[in-house]
Design a protein around this motif. Sequence first.
Motif, PDB file in Angstrom:
ATOM      1  N   LEU A 112      -6.724  20.854  -0.488  1.00 21.78           N
ATOM      2  CA  LEU A 112      -5.583  21.129  -0.643  1.00 21.78           C
ATOM      3  C   LEU A 112      -5.770  22.527   0.666  1.00 21.78           C
ATOM      4  O   LEU A 112      -4.703  22.860   1.001  1.00 21.78           O
ATOM      5  N   LEU A 113      -6.198  23.202   0.309  1.00 17.03           N
ATOM      6  CA  LEU A 113      -6.952  24.587   0.656  1.00 17.03           C
ATOM      7  C   LEU A 113      -7.613  24.336   1.997  1.00 17.03           C
ATOM      8  O   LEU A 113      -7.564  25.849   2.495  1.00 17.03           O
ATOM      9  N   GLY A 114      -8.308  23.361   2.619  1.00 15.42           N
ATOM     10  CA  GLY A 114      -8.668  22.573   3.107  1.00 15.42           C
ATOM     11  C   GLY A 114     -10.476  24.149   3.199  1.00 15.42           C
ATOM     12  O   GLY A 114     -10.605  24.649   3.892  1.00 15.42           O
ATOM     13  N   LEU A 115     -10.975  23.825   1.893  1.00 11.53           N
ATOM     14  CA  LEU A 115     -11.814  24.690   1.805  1.00 11.53           C
ATOM     15  C   LEU A 115     -13.508  23.793   1.451  1.00 11.53           C
ATOM     16  O   LEU A 115     -12.711  22.737   0.698  1.00 11.53           O
ATOM     17  N   ASP A 116     -14.065  24.241   1.415  1.00 10.05           N
ATOM     18  CA  ASP A 116     -15.283  22.866   1.228  1.00 10.05           C
ATOM     19  C   ASP A 116     -15.425  23.657   0.147  1.00 10.05           C
ATOM     20  O   ASP A 116     -16.622  25.129  -0.166  1.00 10.05           O
ATOM     21  N   GLN A 118     -18.906  23.044  -1.634  1.00  4.95           N
ATOM     22  CA  GLN A 118     -20.221  23.811  -1.460  1.00  4.95           C
ATOM     23  C   GLN A 118     -20.862  25.218  -0.998  1.00  4.95           C
ATOM     24  O   GLN A 118     -21.124  26.146  -1.454  1.00  4.95           O
ATOM     25  N   VAL A 119     -19.811  25.022  -0.112  1.00  8.28           N
ATOM     26  CA  VAL A 119     -19.655  26.971   0.572  1.00  8.28           C
ATOM     27  C   VAL A 119     -19.419  28.234  -0.770  1.00  8.28           C
ATOM     28  O   VAL A 119     -19.302  29.044  -0.877  1.00  8.28           O
ATOM     29  N   ILE A 120     -18.295  27.157  -1.324  1.00  6.50           N
ATOM     30  CA  ILE A 120     -17.225  28.629  -2.659  1.00  6.50           C
ATOM     31  C   ILE A 120     -18.815  28.604  -3.688  1.00  6.50           C
ATOM     32  O   ILE A 120     -19.233  29.581  -3.889  1.00  6.50           O
ATOM     33  N   LEU A 121     -19.106  27.941  -3.661  1.00 11.65           N
ATOM     34  CA  LEU A 121     -19.941  27.834  -4.763  1.00 11.65           C
ATOM     35  C   LEU A 121     -21.337  27.967  -4.487  1.00 11.65           C
ATOM     36  O   LEU A 121     -21.698  29.248  -5.193  1.00 11.65           O
ATOM     37  N   ASP A 122     -21.745  28.087  -3.015  1.00 12.38           N
ATOM     38  CA  ASP A 122     -22.937  28.889  -2.398  1.00 12.38           C
ATOM     39  C   ASP A 122     -22.722  29.828  -2.471  1.00 12.38           C
ATOM     40  O   ASP A 122     -23.875  31.284  -2.118  1.00 12.38           O
ATOM     41  N   ASP A 123     -21.786  30.531  -2.353  1.00  6.89           N
ATOM     42  CA  ASP A 123     -21.294  31.906  -2.456  1.00  6.89           C
ATOM     43  C   ASP A 123     -21.804  32.941  -3.004  1.00  6.89           C
ATOM     44  O   ASP A 123     -21.761  34.625  -3.466  1.00  6.89           O
ATOM     45  N   GLU A 124     -22.242  32.689  -4.670  1.00  5.54           N
ATOM     46  CA  GLU A 124     -22.133  33.220  -6.120  1.00  5.54           C
ATOM     47  C   GLU A 124     -23.528  33.754  -5.868  1.00  5.54           C
ATOM     48  O   GLU A 124     -24.617  32.923  -5.625  1.00  5.54           O
ATOM     49  N   PRO A 125     -24.196  34.640  -6.583  1.00  2.00           N
ATOM     50  CA  PRO A 125     -25.086  34.648  -6.767  1.00  2.00           C
ATOM     51  C   PRO A 125     -25.956  34.772  -7.390  1.00  2.00           C
ATOM     52  O   PRO A 125     -25.183  34.840  -8.741  1.00  2.00           O
TER      53      PRO A 125
END
Length: 810
Positions: A112-116, A118-125
């Motif tokens: 709904l927010l137009g977010l991917d 996987q990209v969000i998850l991969d951003d976490e160190p």
Amino acid sequence: MIVPLRVRRNPERLIVTQVLTAEDLRDQILHHLTHTQGRGPEFATVFDWRLAVSYTVRDLMVGPWVGAIRAARDQGAKRVYYLSMEFLIGRILGDAIVNLGLDQPMAGALGLLGLDQQVILDDEPDAALGNGGLGRLAACFMESLSSLNCPAFGYGIRYEHGLFRQRFEGGQQVETPEDWLNQPHPWEFVRINYSYTVGFKGHVETVDGRAVWRPGESVIARAYDTPVIGWEGTWANSLRLWGALPTTLLDLKRFNAGDHTAAAEPEALARTLSRVLYPDDTTDSGKELRLKQEYFLTSAALQDIMARFMAEHGDLDLLPDKVAIQLNDTHPAIAGPELMRLLMDDHGLPFERARDLARATLNYTNHTLLPEALERWSTWLMGRVLPRHMQIIQMIDDDHRKTSGRPAHIGIVHGDQVHMGELAFIMAGRVNGVSALHTELVKDTVFADLHRLHPDRIVNQTNGVTPRRWLRMANPALTGLLDDTIGTGWTRDLDQLNRLEPFAHDAAFLDQLRAAKRANKVALSDGLLAGLGVKADPDAIFDVQVKRMHEYKRQLLNILEAIALWHRIHEAPNGNWTPRVKIFGGKAAPGYWLAKSVIHLINDVATAINNDPVTSEFLQIAYPPNYNVSMAEDLIPAADLSEQISTAGKEASGTGNMKFTMNGALTIGTLDGANVEIRELVGPENFFLFGLTAAEAAAEKARPGHARAAIEASENMKIALQLIAEGRFGRAESWYSLLDRTWNDDPFLVASDFDSYFAAQRAVDRAYADPASWDRMACLNIARSGFFSSDRTIRGYMRDIWHAKPVTPA
Ligand code: 73E
């Protein structure tokens, strides 16, 4: 507008979050983006979104967390305290989403927010607060303790710099500092009211007949708590990590005198204690700072445990009924003398009473037999850094000598050395090994004498791994197939995987299993091409060895086999070769020269072989740098073959081996560590065994000239070494020491096992060429891997060691 979070309890499944819709989550994410991150959606970066999503998920962990802490206190439950210098937890967000049952609404919300996602998850160190298996085991245990509603705390150090980052330059490892705390860490709660003073050095006085330690230095340990949510989100325990702070922030006198840098010295000195994780796996670094770090963790944890215990119970006789402390290897073994010190010096108990209480409370896990990893400190250093503890260690040692009637040659203090293994053993109610074979070797070797004196003390608890992270989260393709075929119950009760057994003969199911594996291989292949330029054909065998780089793990054996195979393919380029992609991953300790040399060799061999037009369709080698938990989550689900090839008797257990089996990879391995149990359970016909046994390996090593004799007898090994010596892979001089060691010493028996390994690999080739039979074997490996859940391991500790019971939240 602030959107109130509507959390309703689903009475049937007790999942608090399942009733949340995508719209609920979207609104909550937008709320945090605006009010916690202070960003409008049109200005938000991936980082802002990731934090907003993390806070949204964290909100849902807090209810169960507070509820669990309250329930444990209200019910007066026994608590488990897991003390470990390492917790290799990796990323938290994806795992929390899975355990809270939020997968679908979260996917919807991000859509709904137009977010991917996987990209969000991969951003976490990755939280890389560990080196390898020992630290990852601690993280799996924390997850299982929560999934089993066992009240527990994990205690560790909040290192500012976790395990170094690895790059390759000219094929060689280059280390750079890791800095995961350089950005806000959304999962932790700082507890400024939980702060303890930890002392070092100074002297011991006697006041009114009691010993009083007057430390010469002290620091503050401050608690940072991270909730660890269990499966289905009904319980969460705390991972409490200690950060070091100075007792005085600034030396104002020096500052006012104009010496501004020196004025900040107390802060800098204290902070070094929680600054860096030691990058040594299975070796003892022998540094004063390391000893201080070990004591810092242990003292803060024990003060915290005793404060909670006294507040709740107040009667020291109850200590063993309410507190079980587990020492993850000897690194926190100073807990024995520290607990005795608190009981004697602070609470006034006599020595014998303190000793009995401590021994009924403390337990110790041994993780390795490698002599270089057995911790020893000089009595001089121990006496200088921890003078009161050195006295208590002497008292414990003398007392044990008298009460056990032990022979003179064993004990804690030998000459000028304090042996931490003996100290941990003598102060522990239970001592455990981490696989059936390892536990027997512990009894027969390092602790043979102490085992004779205390024959009931050593028990086995074979390691395990959490199926939530290592199957459900890491392998959605296989998870979907499992859920559709046998239901979702396996996630909590991994033994239910045995319901797959009948499907080992179901061609339609096996096709789906193959399709799931292939999807993972395609994703990995895309990554390898984009990241390394390596062309990995998804129809080739994906042959994976990922673990710390160490001679005993024998990455050298693997790469020598690749060279010999390459040569054979050259001899018969039109032969019926089974295409193979060999994938390596792992870091070497920065000072471990030989392990680094093997990294260099693998990279140079990869460069030569990958570009060879004659063999390229049959053999490719990929070594993605900076192997970590997140990379493991990508590699393991895509593996066909799991390399578990340590010299028998050297790998205490292994846990990667279990993750591969669960994900349907077949193992090529020696009879070492938990491989023995994996082979027994999956069936010897579904496992590629090679090599000497632990007993045979010990005998072979004692045979003079074993290396040279084995090399002379092996055509393939000889060719591989010769090609290296000829300079076919980079400058020959680079490899002289490595070759010299292999010819003349070979302490880990690469040569003795070479032919057997080469033959086993050819059996793998033949088996892979028959897809129906390979898939059946893969299916049976999954179906029979239920034993390797860390839930089973934790149940074993709860029953045999901790005598702890699960608690029902109110
Ligand atoms: O076999 C593994 C085992 O699976 C073993 O090598 C590893 O522990 C795993 C979990 O039980 C291990 N790490 C260390 N010792 N054993 C170690 C030693 C010193 C520093 C850091 C780690």
